[in-house]
Enzyme design. Structure first.
Site, PDB file in Angstrom:
ATOM      1  N   VAL A 131      19.077  54.858  60.940  1.00 26.51           N
ATOM      2  CA  VAL A 131      20.218  54.158  61.554  1.00 26.51           C
ATOM      3  C   VAL A 131      20.086  52.644  61.325  1.00 26.51           C
ATOM      4  O   VAL A 131      21.056  51.974  60.960  1.00 26.51           O
ATOM      5  CB  VAL A 131      20.305  54.458  63.073  1.00 26.51           C
ATOM      6  N   THR A 154       8.203  55.592  60.540  1.00 28.26           N
ATOM      7  CA  THR A 154       9.212  56.478  59.941  1.00 28.26           C
ATOM      8  C   THR A 154      10.187  55.706  59.056  1.00 28.26           C
ATOM      9  O   THR A 154      10.944  56.303  58.299  1.00 28.26           O
ATOM     10  CB  THR A 154      10.016  57.237  61.019  1.00 28.26           C
ATOM     11  N   ASP A 175       4.551  45.911  64.531  1.00 27.27           N
ATOM     12  CA  ASP A 175       4.761  46.953  65.532  1.00 27.27           C
ATOM     13  C   ASP A 175       5.225  46.271  66.815  1.00 27.27           C
ATOM     14  O   ASP A 175       4.553  45.352  67.303  1.00 27.27           O
ATOM     15  CB  ASP A 175       3.437  47.710  65.762  1.00 27.27           C
ATOM     16  N   VAL A 176       6.348  46.717  67.359  1.00 28.58           N
ATOM     17  CA  VAL A 176       6.917  46.025  68.522  1.00 28.58           C
ATOM     18  C   VAL A 176       6.058  46.130  69.783  1.00 28.58           C
ATOM     19  O   VAL A 176       6.356  45.466  70.782  1.00 28.58           O
ATOM     20  CB  VAL A 176       8.351  46.508  68.843  1.00 28.58           C
ATOM     21  N   LYS A 206       4.541  54.269  74.769  1.00 28.91           N
ATOM     22  CA  LYS A 206       4.165  52.857  74.696  1.00 28.91           C
ATOM     23  C   LYS A 206       5.170  52.062  73.854  1.00 28.91           C
ATOM     24  O   LYS A 206       5.511  50.929  74.182  1.00 28.91           O
ATOM     25  CB  LYS A 206       2.760  52.761  74.078  1.00 28.91           C
ATOM     26  N   THR A 207       5.637  52.672  72.774  1.00 30.16           N
ATOM     27  CA  THR A 207       6.627  51.988  71.928  1.00 30.16           C
ATOM     28  C   THR A 207       7.882  51.689  72.737  1.00 30.16           C
ATOM     29  O   THR A 207       8.416  50.589  72.697  1.00 30.16           O
ATOM     30  CB  THR A 207       6.995  52.872  70.711  1.00 30.16           C
ATOM     31  N   LYS A 220      14.845  36.861  76.552  1.00 31.48           N
ATOM     32  CA  LYS A 220      14.863  35.921  77.684  1.00 31.48           C
ATOM     33  C   LYS A 220      14.458  34.526  77.206  1.00 31.48           C
ATOM     34  O   LYS A 220      15.095  33.532  77.544  1.00 31.48           O
ATOM     35  CB  LYS A 220      13.892  36.430  78.753  1.00 31.48           C
ATOM     36  N   TYR A 260       9.554  60.661  75.170  1.00 30.78           N
ATOM     37  CA  TYR A 260      10.773  60.078  74.612  1.00 30.78           C
ATOM     38  C   TYR A 260      11.853  59.919  75.692  1.00 30.78           C
ATOM     39  O   TYR A 260      12.379  58.829  75.905  1.00 30.78           O
ATOM     40  CB  TYR A 260      11.288  60.959  73.474  1.00 30.78           C
ATOM     41  N   TYR A 274      15.814  43.072  83.588  1.00 31.18           N
ATOM     42  CA  TYR A 274      15.887  41.758  82.930  1.00 31.18           C
ATOM     43  C   TYR A 274      17.297  41.180  83.035  1.00 31.18           C
ATOM     44  O   TYR A 274      17.484  39.970  83.113  1.00 31.18           O
ATOM     45  CB  TYR A 274      15.471  41.865  81.452  1.00 31.18           C
TER      46      TYR A 274
END
Ligand SMILES: O=C(O)[C@H]1O[C@H](OP(=O)(O)OP(=O)(O)OC[C@H]2O[C@@H](n3ccc(=O)[nH]c3=O)[C@H](O)[C@@H]2O)[C@H](O)[C@@H](O)[C@@H]1O
Length: 458
Positions: A131, A154, A175-176, A206-207, A220, A260, A274
């Site tokens: 996507v 992926t 990696d975020v 965790k992701t 922010k 997930y 937030y």
């Protein structure tokens, strides 16, 4: 005092000197009324007037063109910096120079008032994925600068390779779950493998949690608008049908899918916190099953499985009795929905999906019949002629078969989005039916499977 008086009187003496004796460039001479004809004469001599007019012309041209020149200059300097960091692909953690490239978010270049909209700088996490890469194409296509962050779990560079030479595009391997600093106007947060096969193999809680937290922190800090791609999985195995955004869901908190489902539910919670607590502008999309070109061949999701299996002449694997339902949307419809949501004033959440609902058996039949019809050169309803020809040219086994396999744990029995909120508030609805979208995906899969086989020397 005496000296001063002397100076003043000598000055007065100078003023009384006849004009003929004074310098022709003396300002005094210009003030004299009789100097006008002399000045005109001076102007017309040696084509001085012509030179003045040419000078004015050059000056005006420069000031008219200057804004667009400075915009080009900014883009070139951005590209130069990008190349110096890493030509389009950065395999190491991002250095400061990455976010020094071009100043504040989307403020590169000066656009003259009233001409076009401001160019934005946008980060897309997971932008090398299925996507994400389609979304990046859309954003680059409309003229924005895009920074993709992807850890390539992926995602694939192949999905973006056509953009590598574009000066408005940057790709960072990251990696975020680790923080990152970037000056951006908008953040599309897509990063997280979405196939049950992937998240069951490696739970990505965790992701979803750390990744979303880091990206919200970035939003922010730099005042960016943040869009979270949540999922229809937040409804779990829904007891309400079709699902409205107001439905709270029916999720197993300790099941195989929970990393997930619950991960995305937590991400939604964080986004809203937030938004309420720190005033971050957030947008939440709940994405329903999506298919299209660039899906991983062995993604494990049902549409990609059926298409790849049929092309490879393997039976289509139907899990359980095949009576569970899903609603499938074509990827370009989803991209339109995401952009509409980001540009709109509503926080959401919004269901983004195609309400056309199918059982897995119907999907299998439809997949097979798409191939069968195309093979026999039979006109396919709802399809454009070109697409028809495209599919017809492909050699696909018309005798696709089905193989039943045991179903997986906590598999939702039915799912169908109620999209009235998105229709009303975002003026969005999907346009591409399964019949129209499937052949487009078949064409992409067929090419890739062919290349893969060639690569293996088959
Ligand atoms: O796109 C979605 O909304 C969601 O799709 C998946 O959830 P799921 O609906 O289970 O997607 P699939 O793995 O494609 O499975 C759909 C149905 O097909 C069945 N299936 C799957 C694969 C297969 O080979 N055969 C088969 O019958 C599954 O059992 C399931 O009932 C993911 O969990 C979510 O990340 C994603 O948001």
């Amino acid at each position: 005092m005496k000296q001063l008086h002397k100076q003043m009187s000598s000055k007065r003496d100078e003023e009384t000197i006849p004009m003929s004796q004074s310098s022709p460039y003396s300002p005094k001479t210009l003030k004299h009324p009789r100097s006008l004809p002399r000045s005109l004469h001076y102007l017309f001599r040696e084509q001085r007037l012509l030179f003045i007019l040419v000078g004015i012309l050059i000056g005006s041209t420069f000031f008219i063109l200057q804004p667009s020149l400075s915009r080009l200059g900014a883009a070139e300097s951005t590209s130069l910096i990008t190349r110096s960091v890493s030509y389009a692909v950065t395999d190491s953690p991002p250095s400061r120079s990455t976010f020094n490239s071009g100043g504040g978010g989307g403020r590169t270049g000066r656009v003259p008032v009233g001409i076009g909209r401001k160019r934005l700088r946008i980060v897309v996490t997971g932008g090398a994925g299925f996507v994400g890469s389609h979304l990046v194409d859309k954003l680059i296509g409309r003229g924005d600068e895009v920074i993709v962050i992807d850890n390539f779990f992926t995602g694939r560079k192949e999905n973006l390779v056509h953009l590598f030479s574009n000066p408005r595009f940057e790709l960072i391997r990251h990696d975020v779950v680790e923080p990152i600093l970037l000056e951006v106007d908008q953040i599309y947060h897509l990063a997280c493998p979405a196939s049950p096969v992937h998240y069951k193999y490696n739970p990505f809680y965790k992701t979803n949690v750390m990744g979303t937290l880091n990206m919200l922190g970035l939003a922010k800090r730099v005042g960016a608008r943040f869009l979270l791609t949540s999922t229809s999985e937040v409804y779990g195995d829904p007891l309400e049908h079709p699902q409205k955004e107001t439905y709270w869901g029916n999720v197993n908190p300790i099941g195989e899918r929970s990393c997930y489902d619950e991960g995305k539910r937590t991400a939604e919670t964080l986004a809203m916190d937030y938004h309420r607590g720190a005033g971050v502008e957030v947008r939440i999309a709940r994405i329903f099953n999506t298919y299209g070109p660039r899906m991983c061949l062995d993604d494990g999701r049902v549409v990609s499985n059926f298409v790849a299996q049929t092309i490879r002449k393997h039976p289509m694997t139907v899990y359980g009795d095949g009576k569970q339902t899903r609603s499938f949307q074509y990827v370009s419809d989803l991209v339109e929905g995401l952009v509409a949501l980001m540009e709109n004033d509503h926080v959401g959440p919004f269901n983004l999906g195609n309400p056309g609902e199918f059982t897995m058996l119907e999907l299998a039949e439809k997949s097979a019949s798409t191939f069968k019809m195309s093979h026999k050169e039979t006109p396919i309803p709802c399809m454009k002629w070109e697409l028809c020809v495209q599919v017809v040219k492909e050699v696909i086994d018309p005798s696709a078969t089905i193989e039943f396999k045991p179903n997986t744990a906590d598999d939702p029995h039915k799912r169908k989005p109620d999209i009235s909120k998105a229709k009303e508030q975002l003026n969005w609805e999907p346009k591409i039916s399964l019949r129209e979208g499937l052949p487009r995906m078949v064409s992409d899969f067929r090419n890739r499977i062919l290349n893969e086989d060639e690569g293996k020397g088959l």
